[in-house]
Design an enzyme around this catalytic site. Structure first.
Site, short mmCIF file in Angstrom:
data_model
loop_
_atom_site.label_atom_id
_atom_site.label_comp_id
_atom_site.label_asym_id
_atom_site.label_seq_id
_atom_site.Cartn_x
_atom_site.Cartn_y
_atom_site.Cartn_z
CG ASP A 13 -1.73 -1.28 1.32
OD1 ASP A 13 -2.25 -1.71 0.29
OD2 ASP A 13 -1.79 -1.86 2.42
CE LYS A 16 2.96 -2.23 -4.55
NZ LYS A 16 2.68 -2.05 -3.13
N GLY A 40 -4.25 -4.29 -4.18
CA GLY A 40 -5.26 -3.31 -4.54
C GLY A 40 -4.55 -2.04 -4.94
CG HIS A 41 -1.61 -1.97 -7.40
ND1 HIS A 41 -0.83 -2.71 -8.23
CD2 HIS A 41 -1.16 -2.23 -6.15
CE1 HIS A 41 0.05 -3.39 -7.51
NE2 HIS A 41 -0.13 -3.11 -6.24
CD GLN A 225 0.78 -8.71 -2.50
OE1 GLN A 225 1.57 -9.35 -3.17
NE2 GLN A 225 -0.47 -8.57 -2.87
#
Ligand code: IMP
Length: 435
Positions: A13, A16, A40-41, A225
């Site tokens: 988080d 990225k 989750g980007h 990650q």
């Protein structure tokens, strides 16, 4: 030609999605090489928010090839959901701009059930997984009982391998976890149908990426990650089940390590972590809450509130060195705009001894006492600043202080969630080759 690895240097988080989306402008091919829909980007384009879990963040740029490498654990349902979600918003997604490795492992229904059931079984020792089936899928990969995307496309092979897998998984579900078994016929029908939907995207992506690089294309590798969640080098067992840094690229994308030209880490100006596990610089008081609210620190995948704390120099030095980073990008600097004092973890006390370097796997991180140093906050809104020299003097002082402590150049700063809220620094071109 160039190849650049961009990876999360903390516990995930780090922002990225936005950075990769920006760098994708100068790239031709964007490659994910590990993890799955646990990531989750978040990317914000002109105020519109996109959250990507499996598909590389380059998908929002027309004309780029996005690759899901062999190192991923792919849930076909999530893949299709994401493709359809993007198409519904007018983003072109087809087999020309999205490629899926035939050797990527498939996450089945039983992996997700076992993920959740194992967590319940672990009780207080739970990892706090995302529940997306990641660990059980990678466990089957290592045990050589998993199915790969190519298997979904071959009816006989799919039946044989799924029957063998389900015989064991159903026994586990029923006898250990007290759950209903899954029907082989139902699962076969569902996953072979999904396989047909995947078919146009599937190929030998390793060969495709190597070929693109040889033909002079710019290749960008997108880590998911963070380095401290790496299965080998992170805070085991509170980690994810893949190699999250540039160390994962050769295995997870079929791209030789020697062909990697640049490596860039991404880290927030503070630290967060979701799930269980040690977090030495965590702030359990009012500052932790303030960071969470100012930074909207809630999981993009699970919605869980993230644990918040201060920038950790030891952890950062470790993850940048481990991944051979040439530079790093500091994100969410604006989240610190309203703090009177900004803290930074600069040493750990372990068994009465001070450590200035990451203490290594023999030390339980839960036992370290953190030594913090402070800097004066700038108390100014910096979200509209686009040139380094226009930042308040106290902000520059903080940035340069942290950079010196870490010992690796900061090549860019991010001061807000939008694509353009970035501040380049000297060395950006050198660090990214094609930025
Ligand atoms: P898993 O990857 O779902 O097995 O979860 C293992 C650990 O990694 C848990 O602590 C998760 O919260 C964490 N994790 C997995 N993916 C992410 C991510 O994208 N960001 C932050 N933490 C993650």
């Amino acid at each position: 030609m160039s190849s650049v690895s961009v990876f999360g240097a903390q516990w995930g988080d780090e922002g990225k999605g936005k950075i990769i989306d920006g760098l994708a402008r100068g790239a031709d091919v964007i490659v994910r090489y590990q993890g799955g829909a646990n990531a989750g980007h978040t990317v914000i384009v002109s105020g519109a928010k996109y959250v990507l879990h499996l598909i590389p963040s380059g998908i929002l740029h027309p004309g780029k090839v996005n690759v899901i490498g062999n190192g991923l654990a792919v849930d076909p349902l999530k893949f299709i959901e994401e493709v359809e979600g993007l198409r519904a918003r007018g983003v072109k997604v087809d087999g020309t701009n999205l490629r899926l490795s035939s050797a990527a492992h498939v996450i089945f229904e039983h992996h997700k059930r076992i993920d959740l059931a194992s967590e319940r079984w672990r009780g207080v020792g739970r990892i706090g997984t995302t529940g997306r089936g990641i660990g059980p899928c990678y466990a089957d990969k290592a045990a050589r009982t998993g199915l790969r995307v190519a298997d979904l496309l071959e009816p006989e092979r799919c039946r044989r391998r799924l029957a063998a897998a389900l015989a064991e998984k159903n026994a586990l579900l029923e006898q250990v976890h007290g759950e209903q078994p899954l029907s082989l016929e139902e699962q076969l029908a569902r996953y072979m149908h999904l396989g047909e939907v995947l078919r146009p995207f599937v190929g030998d992506t390793g060969a495709e990426v190597r070929d693109a690089y040889r033909r002079g294309k710019h290749v960008l590798f997108e880590g998911a990650q963070g380095a401290l969640l790496d299965i080998d080098h992170g805070s085991y067992p509170y980690v994810t089940s893949s190699n999250t840094g540039s160390d994962g690229i050769a295995a997870g994308a079929g791209f030789p390590s020697r062909w990697l030209d640049r490596v860039v880490g991404i880290a927030k100006a503070y630290c967060t972590r979701v799930g269980e596990g040690p977090f030495p610089s965590e702030d359990h008081g009012a500052d932790g809450v303030k960071i969470r609210e100012a930074g909207n620190e809630y999981g993009a995948t699970t919605g869980r509130p993230r644990r918040c704390g201060w920038f950790d120099v030891l952890a950062m030095r470790y993850s940048l060195e481990l991944n051979g980073a040439d530079g790093w990008i500091m994100t969410n600097l604006d989240v610190l705009d309203s703090f009177d004092e900004i803290k930074v973890a600069t040493a750990y006390e372990v068994g009465g001894q001070m450590h200035r370097e990451w203490p290594g796997a023999h030390v339980d991180l839960a036992d370290v006492k953190v030594h913090m140093e402070g800097a004066r906050g700038w108390k100014t809104d910096i979200t509209a600043v686009r040139r380094y020299e226009d930042l308040p003097a106290l902000t520059r002082k903080y940035v340069e202080w942290v950079e010196k402590l870490v010992g690796v150049p900061i090549v860019m700063l991010s001061v807000g969630p939008d694509r353009d809220q970035v501040i380049p620094r000297d060395g950006l071109k050198r660090a990214l080759a094609h930025a």
